[in-house]
Design an enzyme around this catalytic site. Structure first.
Site, mmCIF file in Angstrom:
data_model
loop_
_atom_site.group_PDB
_atom_site.id
_atom_site.type_symbol
_atom_site.label_atom_id
_atom_site.label_comp_id
_atom_site.label_asym_id
_atom_site.label_seq_id
_atom_site.Cartn_x
_atom_site.Cartn_y
_atom_site.Cartn_z
ATOM 1 N N ASP A 1 -9.512 -16.548 2.948
ATOM 2 C CA ASP A 1 -8.249 -16.406 2.260
ATOM 3 C C ASP A 1 -8.949 -15.971 0.711
ATOM 4 O O ASP A 1 -7.975 -15.822 -0.330
ATOM 5 C CB ASP A 1 -7.512 -17.536 2.193
ATOM 6 C CG ASP A 1 -6.531 -17.461 3.497
ATOM 7 O OD1 ASP A 1 -6.421 -16.222 3.975
ATOM 8 O OD2 ASP A 1 -5.871 -18.302 3.881
ATOM 9 N N LYS B 1 -4.059 -8.775 6.047
ATOM 10 C CA LYS B 1 -3.637 -9.858 5.292
ATOM 11 C C LYS B 1 -2.012 -9.614 4.712
ATOM 12 O O LYS B 1 -1.489 -8.544 5.205
ATOM 13 C CB LYS B 1 -4.402 -10.790 4.493
ATOM 14 C CG LYS B 1 -5.766 -11.058 5.068
ATOM 15 C CD LYS B 1 -5.422 -12.455 6.101
ATOM 16 C CE LYS B 1 -6.499 -12.987 6.829
ATOM 17 N NZ LYS B 1 -6.261 -13.962 7.708
ATOM 18 N N LYS C 1 -1.765 -25.315 2.325
ATOM 19 C CA LYS C 1 -0.476 -24.637 3.132
ATOM 20 C C LYS C 1 -0.675 -24.886 4.494
ATOM 21 O O LYS C 1 0.461 -25.021 5.209
ATOM 22 C CB LYS C 1 -0.624 -23.035 2.704
ATOM 23 C CG LYS C 1 0.401 -22.318 3.230
ATOM 24 C CD LYS C 1 0.592 -21.154 2.109
ATOM 25 C CE LYS C 1 -0.279 -20.015 2.325
ATOM 26 N NZ LYS C 1 -0.280 -19.212 3.481
ATOM 27 N N SER C 2 -1.845 -24.667 5.144
ATOM 28 C CA SER C 2 -1.823 -24.828 6.635
ATOM 29 C C SER C 2 -1.507 -26.090 7.121
ATOM 30 O O SER C 2 -0.977 -26.255 8.320
ATOM 31 C CB SER C 2 -3.367 -24.452 6.890
ATOM 32 O OG SER C 2 -3.741 -23.272 6.601
ATOM 33 N N ARG D 1 1.879 -27.327 9.545
ATOM 34 C CA ARG D 1 1.566 -27.785 10.785
ATOM 35 C C ARG D 1 2.406 -29.368 10.802
ATOM 36 O O ARG D 1 2.866 -29.896 11.909
ATOM 37 C CB ARG D 1 0.182 -28.058 11.100
ATOM 38 C CG ARG D 1 -0.583 -26.576 11.350
ATOM 39 C CD ARG D 1 -2.116 -26.718 11.126
ATOM 40 N NE ARG D 1 -2.648 -25.546 11.805
ATOM 41 C CZ ARG D 1 -2.689 -24.252 10.921
ATOM 42 N NH1 ARG D 1 -2.201 -24.282 10.131
ATOM 43 N NH2 ARG D 1 -3.292 -23.372 11.835
ATOM 44 N N GLN E 1 -4.799 -18.653 13.296
ATOM 45 C CA GLN E 1 -3.313 -18.607 13.681
ATOM 46 C C GLN E 1 -3.208 -18.256 15.226
ATOM 47 O O GLN E 1 -2.262 -18.731 15.839
ATOM 48 C CB GLN E 1 -2.796 -17.625 12.954
ATOM 49 C CG GLN E 1 -2.806 -17.890 11.563
ATOM 50 C CD GLN E 1 -2.246 -16.649 10.553
ATOM 51 O OE1 GLN E 1 -1.934 -15.438 10.914
ATOM 52 N NE2 GLN E 1 -1.828 -16.986 9.246
ATOM 53 N N ARG F 1 -6.394 -6.475 1.571
ATOM 54 C CA ARG F 1 -7.166 -6.985 0.522
ATOM 55 C C ARG F 1 -8.324 -6.311 0.365
ATOM 56 O O ARG F 1 -8.844 -6.670 -0.917
ATOM 57 C CB ARG F 1 -7.228 -8.639 0.673
ATOM 58 C CG ARG F 1 -6.153 -9.315 0.837
ATOM 59 C CD ARG F 1 -6.165 -10.955 0.850
ATOM 60 N NE ARG F 1 -5.070 -11.349 0.765
ATOM 61 C CZ ARG F 1 -4.770 -12.660 1.333
ATOM 62 N NH1 ARG F 1 -5.403 -13.235 1.863
ATOM 63 N NH2 ARG F 1 -3.473 -13.222 0.835
HETATM 64 C C1 S3P Z 1 -4.237 -19.736 8.552
HETATM 65 C C2 S3P Z 1 -5.278 -18.751 9.203
HETATM 66 C C3 S3P Z 1 -5.746 -18.007 8.448
HETATM 67 C C4 S3P Z 1 -5.410 -17.790 6.920
HETATM 68 C C5 S3P Z 1 -4.003 -18.034 6.695
HETATM 69 C C6 S3P Z 1 -3.705 -19.423 7.270
HETATM 70 C C7 S3P Z 1 -3.640 -21.022 9.349
HETATM 71 O O1 S3P Z 1 -5.273 -16.650 9.174
HETATM 72 O O2 S3P Z 1 -5.808 -16.418 6.326
HETATM 73 O O3 S3P Z 1 -3.600 -17.901 5.383
HETATM 74 O O4 S3P Z 1 -3.038 -21.948 8.457
HETATM 75 O O5 S3P Z 1 -3.904 -20.996 10.527
HETATM 76 P P1 S3P Z 1 -6.197 -16.227 10.325
HETATM 77 O O6 S3P Z 1 -6.624 -17.387 11.110
HETATM 78 O O7 S3P Z 1 -5.193 -15.176 11.256
HETATM 79 O O8 S3P Z 1 -7.321 -15.576 9.842
#
Ligand code: S3P
Length: 442
Positions: free
Chosen positions: A321, A348, A27-28, A32, A175, A352
Site C-alpha cells: 500500500d 487497487k 485499517k486491517s 478484523r 485479502q 496505482r
Molecule cells: C489488506 C490487504 C492488502 C492491502 C489492503 C488491506 C488487508 O490487499 O492492499 O489495503 O487488510 O488484508 P491484498 O492482500 O489484496 O494485496
C-alpha cells in the site's frame, strides 16, 4: 461514503515535517476486530479503532446483521458478539463503499452462513477483481453470483455447505488468504492456504488472540472448523500505511525531524521501512514493544539524502500500500529507482502504476510505467495540478510531493482520504505543511 462533493487540496510548495504525534489506527486490524468480535462469544472491547469510512462500512454491515456494536467513541468500540452462528440475514444489500478488504473478507465469512446476502460498493469497488475470492470459494462449495466480468455486486447464497480444501494462492494477497480462512471457520474439515510470498498476517494473529487454533507450516496456514471465538480486548496500533506518508515527507523535506508514536511494526507490514532505509533514509525505531499480539514502536524520521535503488521484489507484498508515496521518494532521490513484480498495484483503489506515473509526469518527473512497476528518474518537481482519481493513497502521496516542489501542487479528487485517514489534513498542517482544502464544508 457515496461522496458527491469534490474536494481538492491546494498544497503550498516547500516546508518541513516536524513534531511528534500518532496516526489513526490500523485499517486491517480495525476491520478484523469488528468481524471476529461479532462472531465471538462475549463482549469485545476495541481501543484505537480507525474511525474511517472503510472500517465504518464493515461495522455497519455487522450491525445490519444484528450485532450490537457501540461506538466508535474516540476510538473505543464495544461489540456484543453473537457467536459463530448468530448473525441474522440483513434486510438490504450490504454497501461496503470503497473497501476491498470488507468485500473480500466478508465474502468468505458470509459464504458459510445459512442466509442469502448481497455485497456491493462504490464505482471503484465494483470495478475491482473479485474472481480471486469467488473462484476458490466456489471450489469450497460456495454459491456466488457476480457480474459477467466477475465483479461485484456479489450475491452469496446461504446454506451451501462448504468443504475444507487446500488452496495455492496464485498471488500474494492477504485479502484472499483471509477470505478463505474465514470461510474455513464454517467449512467441513481442514482449510489451508499457501502463499507465494509472505503477506500481512493480522487474521492469523487475531484468530489466535480470540482463542482459535491456527497452524502455520512454512508458507501454509491451516485451520479446522468447529471451534469458537472467545471475546477479548484489542488495542489497535497506529497504521504504518498512514505513517508512511510522513515517513517519506520527513525524509525528503529539509530540516525535518518527526516522531510518529505507537505505530504497528508487524514484520509483514514493514517493507516501507526496509525500502526507505535501502534508499538511505534516517529511520529509528524507538520503544519497541508488543501490544495485544502485535509489535509496536515509535518511529523517528529525519531528513536524509535519498538515493535511487532497484526495489527487491520480496519486499513488494510487505509494502504493497506504500508504493504511491515511495514513488514520490524515488522522484526526490539521487539516481534511478526501478520497481518490478508489483502488478497488483494495477488493481487497487485505482491503477496505482498509471495514475502515479501520470501525476509525476505532470509535475515534471520522468516516470515510466511498466506492466508490473515503474522506472523513475528523479528531477526537479514543478508545481502543477494532478488527479488522484479518487484514490486516497494517491491524494496523500502527492500532498507529500509538494514538500519538494518549486510551485504549488493542486491535488484533485481527495474526498476518499476519509476512507483510511480521517484528520490527515490537520495532522499535515500540524507538522508544518501549508494546505488549503477547496470544496470542503465550511
Ligand atoms: C489488506 C490487504 C492488502 C492491502 C489492503 C488491506 C488487508 O490487499 O492492499 O489495503 O487488510 O488484508 P491484498 O492482500 O489484496 O494485496
Amino acid at each position: 461514503m457515496n461522496n458527491t462533493k469534490k474536494i481538492n487540496y491546494m498544497v503550498s510548495p516547500g516546508g518541513y515535517v516536524r513534531g511528534e504525534a500518532r496516526v489513526p489506527g490500523d485499517k486491517s486490524i480495525s476491520h478484523r476486530s469488528i468481524m471476529l468480535g461479532s462472531l465471538a462469544e462475549g463482549t469485545t472491547r476495541v481501543s484505537g479503532f480507525l474511525e474511517a469510512e472503510d472500517c465504518l462500512a464493515t461495522m455497519q454491515a455487522f450491525r445490519a446483521m444484528g450485532v450490537d456494536i457501540a461506538g466508535p467513541d474516540a476510538g473505543n468500540v464495544t461489540i456484543r458478539g453473537v457467536g459463530m452462528h448468530g448473525l441474522q440475514p440483513p434486510r438490504d444489500a450490504l454497501y461496503l463503499g470503497n473497501s476491498g478488504t470488507s468485500m473480500r473478507l466478508l465474502s468468505g465469512l458470509l459464504a458459510g452462513q445459512r442466509f442469502d446476502v448481497t455485497l456491493t460498493g462504490d464505482a471503484s469497488l465494483t470495478r475491482r477483481p473479485m474472481k480471486r475470492v469467488t473462484e476458490p470459494l466456489r471450489l469450497m462449495g460456495a454459491e456466488i453470483e457476480t457480474s459477467e466480468t466477475g465483479t461485484a455486486p456479489l450475491k452469496i447464497h446461504g446454506g451451501a455447505g462448504l468443504q475444507g480444501m487446500h488452496y495455492d494462492m496464485p498471488m500474494a494477497s492477504a485479502q484472499v488468504k483471509s477470505c478463505l480462512l474465514l470461510a474455513g471457520l464454517y467449512a467441513q474439515g481442514i482449510t489451508s492456504v499457501s502463499e507465494p510470498a509472505p503477506t500481512r498476517d493480522h487474521t492469523e494473529r487475531m484468530l489466535a488472540g480470540f482463542g482459535y487454533a491456527v497452524q502455520r507450516e512454512g508458507n501454509k496456514i491451516c485451520l479446522s472448523s468447529g471451534g469458537h471465538l472467545t471475546a477479548t480486548s484489542i488495542d489497535v496500533p497506529g497504521d504504518i500505511s498512514s505513517a508512511a506518508f510522513f515517513m517519506v515527507g520527513a525524509s525528503i523535506a529539509a530540516d525535518s525531524d518527526l516522531t510518529i508514536c505507537h505505530v504497528g511494526i508487524n514484520p509483514t507490514r514493514t517493507g516501507v521501512i526496509d525500502i526507505l532505509r535501502l534508499m538511505g533514509a534516517d529511520i529509528a525505531l524507538l520503544n519497541e514493544r508488543v501490544v495485544g499480539g502485535e509489535p509496536v514502536a515509535d518511529i523517528r524520521v529525519r531528513s536524509a539524502a535519498l538515493k535511487g535503488i532497484v526495489i527487491p521484489e520480496h519486499l513488494v507484498p510487505l509494502a504493497i500500500d506504500e508504493f504511491p508515496v515511495l514513488f514520490v521518494a524515488a522522484a526526490c532521490a539521487e539516481g534511478e529507482t526501478r520497481l518490478s513484480g508489483a502488478e497488483e498495484l494495477r488493481v487497487k483503489e485505482s491503477d496505482r502504476i498509471q495514475v502515479m506515473a501520470d501525476g509525476l509526469q505532470i509535475l515534471g518527473i520522468d516516470a515510466q510505467p511498466t506492466p508490473d512497476g515503474m522506472v523513475i528518474h528523479p528531477g526537479v518537481i514543478h508545481g502543477g495540478e494532478v488527479d488522484s482519481r479518487g484514490d486516497h493513497r494517491i491524494a496523500m502521496a502527492f500532498t507529500m510531493a509538494a514538500l519538494r516542489a518549486s510551485g504549488p501542487v493542486v491535488v484533485r479528487d481527495c474526498e476518499n482520504v476519509n476512507t483510511s485517514f480521517p484528520g490527515f489534513v490537520d495532522l499535515t498542517r500540524s507538522f508544518g505543511q501549508v494546505l488549503v482544502v477547496e470544496g470542503a464544508e465550511p
